[in-house]
Design an enzyme around this catalytic site. Structure first.
Site, PDB file in Angstrom:
ATOM      1  N   CYS A 139       2.706  -1.874  -2.606  1.00  0.00           N
ATOM      2  CA  CYS A 139       1.390  -1.778  -1.966  1.00  0.00           C
ATOM      3  C   CYS A 139       0.406  -2.817  -2.522  1.00  0.00           C
ATOM      4  O   CYS A 139      -0.273  -3.515  -1.767  1.00  0.00           O
ATOM      5  CB  CYS A 139       0.836  -0.374  -2.122  1.00  0.00           C
ATOM      6  SG  CYS A 139       1.083   0.338  -3.755  1.00  0.00           S
ATOM      7  N   HIS A 219      -6.362   1.488  -4.306  1.00  0.00           N
ATOM      8  CA  HIS A 219      -6.489   0.464  -5.346  1.00  0.00           C
ATOM      9  C   HIS A 219      -7.727  -0.384  -5.033  1.00  0.00           C
ATOM     10  O   HIS A 219      -8.160  -0.475  -3.886  1.00  0.00           O
ATOM     11  CB  HIS A 219      -5.307  -0.491  -5.348  1.00  0.00           C
ATOM     12  CG  HIS A 219      -3.957   0.142  -5.344  1.00  0.00           C
ATOM     13  ND1 HIS A 219      -3.551   1.046  -6.292  1.00  0.00           N
ATOM     14  CD2 HIS A 219      -2.881  -0.027  -4.517  1.00  0.00           C
ATOM     15  CE1 HIS A 219      -2.288   1.402  -6.053  1.00  0.00           C
ATOM     16  NE2 HIS A 219      -1.868   0.776  -4.971  1.00  0.00           N
TER      17      HIS A 219
END
Ligand code: NAD
Length: 340
Positions: A139, A219
């Site tokens: 990711c 994130h």
């Protein structure tokens, strides 16, 4: 129709199964579960066929969970398996996929040797066409690759340095941490993301630090890019806006608001498939550009998995057309843009 199996029905597998079910050129054969838990019941509720290890069939059936067959049966009936099992498990499955003559798409938790190529549709779709085994990048690396691809379009990109503040756990990972403190990962730097990114951009000088944070939402990266000559904010924003699966937005200050916006905009599962760049974070000073963006870890790789299935199973596909179809069917790029 490409017959697709999803091996592993966790955070990524559930979303891949959902995304594959929406493709006009794909048919989902089924998904696998190893334990007869709520996720197995969810798969049935979604109308998916459930496949389990041979030795677990009795246990599932004794709990009233209908089983369509074994994991081997599922793979043997497929053209492509998307392996979304926990990190390292995919490598153990590869001989089975190979033995049954089935193509496979692995995830970023596997070592790069598991596949012939680490895949990012924006960067190396053509190179991936017709391969048997692809690995969609993690990711964080997927998010960073989209931004770097976009910056590279500006021209003269030489060096990238990023601080990756990564979520400690996904929502379903009730026992995982940290619950307190920020952990500096992969010391001494760079973190593994730098080597992964260099697979896609071999000539680029890349360095990364990674920090694990007690959050499940997304994130957040702060990335600094050095160019051969001075670059303006306007041309960077233009390149970002032209890049599929990148969203330039403003008016929100946190990953919490981004996810809330996605939920309230009616996004499936509240997912953000795009990398979300904060417009006002983009700064240019001489040859250096700095920017901040969020990466929703559970969602960002989902469109890339769909494209990876086409790359291995439909070698004549046009990359741009595949990405367009994927994005249209998943609603990528719609409804999240906010500016005031
Ligand atoms: P997960 O733990 O949420 O899901 C894994 C699933 O596989 C579970 O349903 C588990 O029961 C099942 N499973 C376990 N052993 C199995 C076996 N032997 N056979 C079949 N199924 C089995 O994991 P995840 O977060 O979805 O991660 C899957 C892969 O995707 C990993 O490589 C990971 O690094 C990568 N990835 C994860 C994220 C993320 O944010 N979670 C993002 C990008 C990439």
């Amino acid at each position: 129709m490409i017959r697709v199996a999803v091996n592993g029905f966790g955070t990524i597998g559930k979303r891949v199964a959902w995304a594959v079910s929406r493709q006009p050129d794909m048919k989902i054969v089924g998904v696998s579960k190893t334990k007869p838990d709520w996720e197995a019941r969810l798969a049935l509720k979604w109308g998916l066929s459930l496949y389990v290890p041979r030795e677990a069939v009795g246990e599932f059936e004794s709990r009233g969970i209908d089983v369509a067959g074994t994991i081997e049966d599922m793979i043997a009936s497929s053209d492509v398996v998307v392996d979304a099992t926990p990190s390292g498990t995919g490598a153990r499955y590869r001989p089975l996929y190979e033995g049954l003559g089935v193509r496979a798409v692995f995830q970023g938790g596997e070592k790069r040797e598991v596949a012939e190529l680490s895949f990012n549709p924006l960067v190396n779709f053509r190179e991936a066409l017709g391969r048997r085994f692809l690995r969609v990048l993690s990711c964080n690396t997927t998010g960073m690759a989209r931004i770097v691809h976009s910056l590279a379009m500006v021209g003269g990109l030489e060096r990238v340095f990023a601080v990756i503040v990564r979520r400690g756990a996904d929502l379903r990972e009730a026992k995982k941490g940290p619950v307190e403190g920020l952990i500096l990962e992969s010391l001494p730097p760079p973190s593994h993301h730098a080597a992964d990114l260099k697979e896609l951009f071999p000539k680029l000088d890349v360095s990364t630090y990674a920090v694990v944070a007690p959050t499940t939402l997304a994130h957040l990266h702060i990335l600094s890019a050095q160019f051969k000559s001075p670059v303006g904010v306007g041309e960077v924003l233009e390149a970002l806006r032209r890049t599929p699966r990148v969203l330039v937005l403003d008016g929100i200050a946190s990953t919490a608001e981004l996810r809330e916006l996605a939920r309230l905009s009616g996004r499936p599962f509240g997912d953000v498939f795009e990398v979300a760049v904060w417009e006002s974070s983009v700064r240019a000073s001489g040859n250096v550009v700095t920017l901040a963006y969020a990466v929703h870890q559970e969602a960002v790789v989902i469109p890339d998995n769909v494209d990876a299935v086409r790359a291995v199973a439909a070698p004549a596909v046009d990359p741009a057309e595949s990405m367009r179809l994927t994005d249209e069917t998943l609603g990528v790029g719609l409804d999240l843009k906010l500016a005031y």
